[in-house]
Design an enzyme around this catalytic site. Structure first.
Site, PDB file in Angstrom:
ATOM      1  N   TYR A 188      -6.707  -3.112  -7.989  1.00 49.84           N
ATOM      2  CA  TYR A 188      -5.651  -2.310  -8.605  1.00 49.84           C
ATOM      3  C   TYR A 188      -6.128  -1.892  -9.992  1.00 49.84           C
ATOM      4  CZ  TYR A 188      -2.362  -4.077  -5.045  1.00 49.84           C
ATOM      5  OH  TYR A 188      -1.725  -4.399  -3.881  1.00 49.84           O
ATOM      6  N   ARG A 222       8.061   2.919  -1.655  1.00 57.04           N
ATOM      7  CA  ARG A 222       7.446   3.528  -2.847  1.00 57.04           C
ATOM      8  C   ARG A 222       8.434   4.381  -3.647  1.00 57.04           C
ATOM      9  NH1 ARG A 222       4.319   2.998   1.401  1.00 57.04           N
ATOM     10  NH2 ARG A 222       2.315   1.944   1.129  1.00 57.04           N
TER      11      ARG A 222
END
Length: 336
Positions: free
Chosen positions: A58, A213
């Protein structure tokens, strides 16, 4: 506020009913405020949340360092209760591009060494490859994590987006704590084969994407401008007619939420919580405000009438568009 505890499978740790997904604090969903992100982690720990989920890829290590800073600056009693869940294996390039996955035993141990350093911890609570490496038998990848468990560097072995076959083979190799996989009102593919298999084997589910999301958070609008680095700018569910259709589903959920005096996000999280005590939703809150809203889902009770209304408003398979662009679909253990 409800504070019940759930166990990730028969071999996994006991965690708060919700976990915090930290990815959005570093990557893929636009700019995030570092100070607010750390404050949000602290607020989550203070609220009793224990599971912090991150990945070494990430933002190329940025998220692990952020989580490490949050742990380092948290009160000692909260820091000691925190559980780190780390994904590894995704290969990146300097431009931020995505390449293959590496599940070779020597790579597993290399990834772990760097994660321990970035997080500033002496062990990782749950360690998992982000996607099964198609060129390396899952037995070899899981076997390498099992060696890290024996050496004290990892406490529990997890999986992520694995197929039924790989779940079974992994479980035959070593005890598996949980499977991390997308699960939401509009993403229910795991109900066909994945969930029955994990329940048969005593493996918990860590559900990510419970708000798809942000799509079913109740806060996303059709005119929202997404930056070039925002994953949703390329996600099929956020494009054109697909987006319009999916936001219609959100409005149907909003009617149910309004009748109960709660938010759409709280309905969506509560629905995942209602699916079973073996499922721990990860909420991707990037601010304390959104975290507070997510925690409010713990006080939402969905009765049979509520669940029936949700099913009628958003039946399985109702979403338009796949959850990832076509190029990424081949790496997933489920169809969509």
């Amino acid at each position: 506020m409800t504070t019940h505890i759930r166990t990730l499978g028969t071999t996994g740790p006991r965690v708060h009913a919700l976990g915090l997904g930290c990815m959005g604090m570093s990557a893929l969903y636009g700019e995030a405020d570092r100070a607010e992100s750390i404050a949000t982690v602290h607020a989550a720990l203070d609220a009793g949340m224990t599971l912090l989920d991150t990945g070494d890829f990430y933002a190329m290590g940025h998220n692990e360092m952020l989580v490490g800073e949050a742990l380092r600056t948290a009160p000692a009693d909260l820091r000691d209760k925190a559980l780190t869940s780390v994904k590894f294996g995704a290969l990146r390039d300097p431009a931020g591009g995505w390449n293959a996955y590496d599940g070779r035993p020597q790579a597993v141990k290399n990834f772990a060494a760097y994660s321990l350093q970035r997080l500033g911890v002496d062990h990782i609570d749950i360690y998992r490859i982000a996607r099964v490496d198609p060129d390396v038998p899952i037995e070899e990848t899981v076997g390498a994590i099992a060696e890290l468990v024996e050496q004290g560097y990892v406490r529990h072995i997890g999986l992520s987006e694995a197929s039924v076959d790989n779940i079974r083979r992994a479980a035959a190799t070593a005890p598996i704590s949980d499977l991390q996989i997308e699960y939401a009102i509009i993403t229910r593919d795991i109900e066909r084969e994945i969930l029955p298999t994990t329940r048969e084997l005593g493996i918990g589910i860590t559900a990510y994407g419970v708000l798809s999301r942000g799509l079913i958070s109740g806060h996303f609008t059709s005119d929202r401008q997404l930056g070039a680095g925002d994953f949703r700018a390329f996600s099929p569910r956020f494009q054109g007619d697909n987006l319009r259709h999916n936001l219609d589903l959100v409005e149907a959920l909003r009617k149910i939420a309004d009748e109960k005096g709660v938010t759409v996000a709280q309905i969506a999280i509560a629905w995942v919580l209602s699916r079973g005590d073996d499922i721990v939703p990860l909420v991707g809150a990037r601010t304390r405000e959104r975290l507070t809203e997510s925690l409010g889902a713990l006080d939402v009770t969905l009765d049979e009438a509520d669940l029936a209304a949700i099913e009628e408003a958003v039946p399985a398979g109702a979403a338009a568009g796949t959850r990832y662009p076509a190029a990424q679909m081949s790496h997933l253990g489920t169809e969509h």
